[in-house]
Design a protein around this motif. Structure first.
Motif, mmCIF file in Angstrom:
data_model
loop_
_atom_site.group_PDB
_atom_site.id
_atom_site.type_symbol
_atom_site.label_atom_id
_atom_site.label_comp_id
_atom_site.label_asym_id
_atom_site.label_seq_id
_atom_site.Cartn_x
_atom_site.Cartn_y
_atom_site.Cartn_z
ATOM 1 N N TYR A 46 9.604 1.451 4.824
ATOM 2 C CA TYR A 46 9.213 0.978 3.368
ATOM 3 C C TYR A 46 7.834 0.639 3.238
ATOM 4 C CZ TYR A 46 9.681 -4.063 5.160
ATOM 5 O OH TYR A 46 9.545 -5.273 5.853
ATOM 6 N N SER A 47 7.278 0.483 1.945
ATOM 7 C CA SER A 47 5.971 -0.195 1.915
ATOM 8 C C SER A 47 5.082 1.038 2.393
ATOM 9 C CB SER A 47 5.443 -1.340 2.332
ATOM 10 O OG SER A 47 6.143 -2.445 1.917
ATOM 11 N N PRO A 48 5.390 2.332 2.371
ATOM 12 C CA PRO A 48 5.055 3.585 2.785
ATOM 13 C C PRO A 48 3.475 3.780 2.561
ATOM 14 C CG PRO A 48 6.216 4.191 1.100
ATOM 15 C CD PRO A 48 6.610 2.901 1.294
ATOM 16 N N LEU A 49 2.884 3.141 1.256
ATOM 17 C CA LEU A 49 1.653 3.115 0.803
ATOM 18 C C LEU A 49 0.783 1.858 1.150
ATOM 19 C CD1 LEU A 49 2.070 5.067 -2.401
ATOM 20 C CD2 LEU A 49 1.794 6.018 -0.318
ATOM 21 N N GLY A 50 1.470 0.937 1.886
ATOM 22 C CA GLY A 50 0.980 -0.490 2.467
ATOM 23 C C GLY A 50 1.252 -1.412 1.146
ATOM 24 N N LYS B 107 7.855 3.571 -3.827
ATOM 25 C CA LYS B 107 8.118 2.978 -5.214
ATOM 26 C C LYS B 107 7.157 3.217 -5.995
ATOM 27 C CE LYS B 107 7.692 -1.016 -6.531
ATOM 28 N NZ LYS B 107 7.587 -2.347 -6.366
ATOM 29 N N SER B 108 7.262 3.749 -7.483
ATOM 30 C CA SER B 108 6.435 3.955 -8.544
ATOM 31 C C SER B 108 7.164 3.893 -9.763
ATOM 32 C CB SER B 108 5.658 5.224 -8.496
ATOM 33 O OG SER B 108 4.712 5.255 -9.450
ATOM 34 N N TYR B 109 6.553 2.904 -10.708
ATOM 35 C CA TYR B 109 7.116 3.049 -12.053
ATOM 36 C C TYR B 109 6.408 4.035 -12.910
ATOM 37 C CZ TYR B 109 9.274 -1.596 -10.952
ATOM 38 O OH TYR B 109 9.939 -2.365 -10.225
ATOM 39 N N ASN B 110 5.521 4.871 -12.380
ATOM 40 C CA ASN B 110 4.819 5.824 -13.192
ATOM 41 C C ASN B 110 5.378 7.181 -12.833
ATOM 42 O OD1 ASN B 110 2.542 7.713 -13.139
ATOM 43 N ND2 ASN B 110 1.527 6.094 -14.231
ATOM 44 N N GLU C 54 4.256 10.349 -13.594
ATOM 45 C CA GLU C 54 3.270 10.985 -12.779
ATOM 46 C C GLU C 54 3.145 10.962 -11.397
ATOM 47 O OE1 GLU C 54 1.617 13.882 -13.386
ATOM 48 O OE2 GLU C 54 3.016 13.941 -15.337
ATOM 49 N N ARG C 55 2.974 9.589 -11.026
ATOM 50 C CA ARG C 55 2.892 9.348 -9.417
ATOM 51 C C ARG C 55 4.286 9.672 -8.853
ATOM 52 N NH1 ARG C 55 -0.972 5.330 -11.435
ATOM 53 N NH2 ARG C 55 0.508 3.527 -11.603
ATOM 54 N N MET C 56 5.157 9.486 -9.417
ATOM 55 C CA MET C 56 6.528 9.612 -8.795
ATOM 56 C C MET C 56 6.460 11.247 -8.599
ATOM 57 S SD MET C 56 9.384 8.143 -10.909
ATOM 58 C CE MET C 56 9.616 6.313 -11.294
ATOM 59 N N LYS C 57 6.096 12.137 -9.424
ATOM 60 C CA LYS C 57 6.112 13.585 -9.214
ATOM 61 C C LYS C 57 5.279 13.903 -8.159
ATOM 62 C CE LYS C 57 5.433 17.616 -12.203
ATOM 63 N NZ LYS C 57 4.063 18.033 -11.896
ATOM 64 N N GLN C 58 3.930 13.272 -8.026
ATOM 65 C CA GLN C 58 2.853 13.360 -7.146
ATOM 66 C C GLN C 58 3.740 13.205 -5.620
ATOM 67 O OE1 GLN C 58 -0.428 10.677 -5.846
ATOM 68 N NE2 GLN C 58 -1.210 11.394 -8.153
ATOM 69 N N ASN C 59 4.596 11.955 -5.698
ATOM 70 C CA ASN C 59 4.988 11.624 -4.448
ATOM 71 C C ASN C 59 6.032 12.606 -3.827
ATOM 72 O OD1 ASN C 59 3.376 9.528 -4.730
ATOM 73 N ND2 ASN C 59 4.588 8.002 -5.149
ATOM 74 N N LEU C 60 6.455 13.622 -4.819
ATOM 75 C CA LEU C 60 7.361 14.559 -4.289
ATOM 76 C C LEU C 60 6.682 15.623 -3.681
ATOM 77 C CD1 LEU C 60 10.240 14.107 -7.020
ATOM 78 C CD2 LEU C 60 10.604 13.443 -4.847
#
Ligand SMILES: NC(=O)c1ccc[n+]([C@@H]2O[C@H](COP(=O)([O-])OP(=O)(O)OC[C@H]3O[C@@H](n4cnc5c(N)ncnc54)[C@H](OP(=O)(O)O)[C@@H]3O)[C@@H](O)[C@H]2O)c1
Length: 156
Positions: free
Chosen positions: A93-97, A143-146, A148-154
């Motif tokens: 968890y908190s993989p991006l800090g 976790k992202s509410y955005n 585009e960032r959700m897509k990027q994270n995949l």
């Protein structure tokens, strides 16, 4: 019901309402849930190696997963090796800090080294960080509410 002054800011707790946490009993009940098919998998969170050692001395069903803070700046090397040896999946968890939260920091997202790696590979710092976790053989809860960032994270 009256709160003990100084113990809780809100007054919805009474000291007598608080019970000591009986891990063994809680886990035994979770094991029963699993046996009754009420829970497919049961796991733990924030367990250190010491905690897991004690835990595995009484658990008849080992935890499927241990969810802990893990990222490029908090690498959890000993714990991940230990969990691997015990066949416990680690979820980071908190993989991006957790930048921008009250508990996180900017060490991952503002890392100059990660920025260099990201630039060299045409990726973002978040993508490089998640890819690093993937290559450690762990799962992660980013976790992202955005959208585009959700897509990027995949796309790691
Ligand atoms: N078990 C536990 O004790 C525990 C403790 C803490 C957290 N957790 C869980 O772990 C999950 C994630 O952890 P977290 O929220 O602490 O930290 P995180 O995933 O490291 O960071 C989330 C933050 O990063 C941003 N972000 C996400 N993807 C990004 C990207 N590609 N580029 C730039 N910024 C990006 C998000 O902002 P935007 O929304 O604006 O994209 C959000 O502010 C949550 O589901 C949480 O419930 C569990």
């Amino acid at each position: 019901m009256s709160a003990k002054p100084g113990l809780f800011k809100a007054s919805y707790h009474d000291e007598n309402d608080l019970l000591p946490f009986d891990l063994k009993r809680v886990w035994t009940l979770l094991e029963q849930c699993h046996k009754l098919d009420l829970a497919i998998s049961i796991g733990v969170s924030n367990f250190s190696i010491n905690k897991l050692e004690n835990f595995l001395s009484f658990a008849t069903i080992p935890p499927a997963v241990n969810q802990v803070e893990m990222n490029a700046s908090w690498q959890q090397k000993n714990l991940t090796e230990y969990c691997k040896a015990k066949s416990i999946i680690v979820t980071a968890y908190s993989p991006l800090g957790a930048k921008g939260t009250s508990w996180g920091n900017n060490d991952v997202m503002d890392s100059e080294l990660l920025k260099e790696v990201a630039q060299a590979h045409g990726k973002t710092v978040a993508q490089v960080s998640l890819r690093w976790l993937y290559e450690q053989g762990v799962t992660f809860a980013v976790k992202s509410y955005n959208k585009e960032r959700m897509k990027q994270n995949l796309e790691i």
